[in-house]
Design a protein around this motif. Sequence first.
Motif, short mmCIF file in Angstrom:
data_model
loop_
_atom_site.label_atom_id
_atom_site.label_comp_id
_atom_site.label_asym_id
_atom_site.label_seq_id
_atom_site.Cartn_x
_atom_site.Cartn_y
_atom_site.Cartn_z
N SER A 215 -30.71 12.96 -2.58
CA SER A 215 -31.23 11.84 -3.36
C SER A 215 -32.39 11.16 -2.63
O SER A 215 -32.36 10.98 -1.41
N PHE A 216 -33.40 10.78 -3.39
CA PHE A 216 -34.51 10.01 -2.82
C PHE A 216 -34.16 8.53 -2.71
O PHE A 216 -34.80 7.78 -1.99
N ILE A 217 -33.12 8.11 -3.43
CA ILE A 217 -32.71 6.70 -3.39
C ILE A 217 -32.07 6.42 -2.04
O ILE A 217 -31.08 7.05 -1.66
N GLY A 218 -32.66 5.51 -1.31
CA GLY A 218 -32.16 5.19 0.02
C GLY A 218 -32.75 6.02 1.13
O GLY A 218 -32.47 5.78 2.31
N ASP A 219 -33.60 7.00 0.78
CA ASP A 219 -34.26 7.83 1.80
C ASP A 219 -35.52 7.11 2.26
O ASP A 219 -36.61 7.28 1.71
N LEU A 220 -35.37 6.30 3.30
CA LEU A 220 -36.48 5.47 3.77
C LEU A 220 -37.47 6.25 4.63
O LEU A 220 -38.62 5.83 4.78
N ASP A 221 -37.03 7.38 5.17
CA ASP A 221 -37.93 8.18 6.01
C ASP A 221 -39.01 8.85 5.18
O ASP A 221 -40.20 8.78 5.50
N GLU A 222 -38.61 9.51 4.11
CA GLU A 222 -39.56 10.26 3.29
C GLU A 222 -40.09 9.45 2.12
O GLU A 222 -41.23 9.64 1.68
N ASP B 124 -36.57 -1.37 -4.98
CA ASP B 124 -35.80 -2.57 -4.65
C ASP B 124 -36.38 -3.80 -5.34
O ASP B 124 -35.64 -4.64 -5.88
N SER B 125 -37.70 -3.91 -5.30
CA SER B 125 -38.36 -5.07 -5.91
C SER B 125 -38.12 -5.12 -7.42
O SER B 125 -37.81 -6.18 -7.98
N LEU B 126 -38.25 -3.98 -8.07
CA LEU B 126 -38.05 -3.93 -9.52
C LEU B 126 -36.58 -4.12 -9.89
O LEU B 126 -36.26 -4.72 -10.92
N ALA B 127 -35.69 -3.61 -9.05
CA ALA B 127 -34.26 -3.80 -9.31
C ALA B 127 -33.93 -5.30 -9.29
O ALA B 127 -33.14 -5.79 -10.11
N ARG C 114 -46.97 6.53 -8.22
CA ARG C 114 -47.85 6.55 -7.05
C ARG C 114 -47.06 6.37 -5.77
O ARG C 114 -47.29 7.06 -4.77
N ALA C 115 -46.07 5.48 -5.79
CA ALA C 115 -45.26 5.22 -4.60
C ALA C 115 -44.44 6.43 -4.19
O ALA C 115 -44.04 6.56 -3.03
N ALA C 116 -44.20 7.33 -5.12
CA ALA C 116 -43.45 8.56 -4.81
C ALA C 116 -44.34 9.59 -4.10
O ALA C 116 -43.85 10.67 -3.75
N GLY C 117 -45.62 9.24 -3.89
CA GLY C 117 -46.50 10.12 -3.14
C GLY C 117 -47.51 10.86 -3.98
O GLY C 117 -48.15 11.79 -3.50
N ASN C 118 -47.65 10.46 -5.24
CA ASN C 118 -48.56 11.14 -6.15
C ASN C 118 -49.89 10.41 -6.25
O ASN C 118 -49.98 9.21 -5.97
#
Length: 306
Positions: free
Chosen positions: A225-232, A241-244, A299-303
């Motif tokens: 899961s990418f949720i909680g993966d702060l490294d990548e 987090d902000s939108l949540a 964009r934040a996902a790296g695109n």
Amino acid sequence: MEYIQLKGTSLTASRAAFGCMRLAELSVEQAKRQIEHAMELGINFFDHADIYGGGSCEEIFAKAVDMKPSVREKMILQSKCSIRDGYYDASAAYIRKAVDDILARLHTDYLDILLLHRPDALMDPGETAEALERLHEQGKVRYFGVSNYNVMQMELLQKYMKQPLVVNQLQISLAHTPLIDEGMAVNMDIDQSVLRTGGLLPYCQWKEINVQAWSPYQKGFFGGSFIGDLDEYGELNSLIDSLASKYGVSKTGIAAAWLFRHPVNMQVILGTMNEKHRQEGCEGLDVVLERKEWYDLYRAAGNIIP
């Protein structure tokens, strides 16, 4: 829960679907509770495959719900076939046997939808189409679709079929976006612009084919899961987090909301066996992301947004 009439069918389905791949990890009683919880949330769509647990997921499901006509009529049951042990098989003989076995395990006379699970390079489209049409004539399958097929693979099979292909189940998440990328960066000399699916997402919109998203929280091919993966995905998680916080939902809810926001009006397959996570995914239906927020997440996902 939000419901849609699946295009090309008479089925009114929940936009959040229950993915049954992990049912084999549970006892019958545990599975019963998970299915009951899903139905309490308003989920009426259950996604199976003959490969899940080697068929045991379908058996556990039928036992857990005590399948009988009064139960069956409340559910939309979908299953998939064509993945075998180390190879793919869309031959007529295998499809016929697979469907009979699926029906026996699920204790039902018919499937609402049958999907071909993966493209078989050795498929004879005429033979495969004939087998599917025969299943429809026999009343064993109401509607048909595919999973993980590209545009030309669908066109080739549809050429030989009378029944329309009404579903394509595809991997898509905020951290796995080839379906989005190829339309976002058209005619640019970057990896993101590579046409990997032949324009599959707009094709499905054009042909009114229902899109189902599998692995909605995964990065890559079962990369976790990418949720909680702060490294990548630190920047992505920070924005989530902000939108949540803004919308009063969980991070999972925002990740699901990003998928639900797309105008293809996709269903999202929730394969979790965690009641809290399932409920959080369904909460994504209550969030309508602003256009800029949707693009900011992409964009934040790296695109790149050219």
